[in-house]
Scaffold this motif. Structure first.
Motif: not given
Length: 149
Positions: A24-45
């Motif tokens: 209808d008029d809504m978008i549901f986004l899957a969980g977003q984490i802090a990615k800095i590239s397609a394969t790397e995240i900003h921080a872990a822990g």
């Protein structure tokens, strides 16, 4: 150009789920984490262990930018974000860490900066033991969209 138009790339995933769904008029986004590239995240822990408050807040901001990028990719021609309805913030923590609302505020501020009053939203903040890819912060975002006037 506004923050909503100029944000991080929308890094994808290789897992078996949709990054966003529309109804209808809504978008549901899957969980977003802090990615800095397609394969790397900003921080872990976990916050209170290897992640301090400022690093967690930076991860929350980056995850919010990631979410904004995905929203942009899922809007059709002539569509705009009418309202950020809800942001659920999950923070990986030790039992002693008590700054989860402060971490969540960093994400909320990005949505307000990007969308003004339309970026103000309902929110839940939960401390958890662990998140996917050992990310310290994960956001779930629900928005209402409309045709551009």
């Amino acid at each position: 150009m506004s923050l909503a138009e100029n944000t991080a790339p929308a890094y994808g995933t290789t897992y078996s789920y949709e990054l966003a769904t529309r109804t209808d008029d809504m978008i549901f986004l899957a969980g977003q984490i802090a990615k800095i590239s397609a394969t790397e995240i900003h921080a872990a822990g976990r916050c209170g262990d290897t992640i301090d408050v400022e690093t967690a807040k930076d991860s929350a901001r980056l995850a919010a930018h990631q979410g904004i990028a995905w929203l942009g990719k899922h809007l059709g021609p002539g569509e705009r974000i009418e309202k950020i309805l809800r942001v659920d913030v999950f923070v990986a923590v030790t039992p002693e860490f008590d700054h989860i609302s402060e971490v969540a505020d960093a994400a909320s501020e990005i949505f307000i900066e990007a969308y003004g009053d339309a970026g103000r939203h309902a929110r839940s903040v939960l401390g958890v033991t662990r998140l996917p890819r050992n990310a310290p912060v994960l956001l779930e975002i629900t928005v209402k969209y409309a045709q551009t006037r």
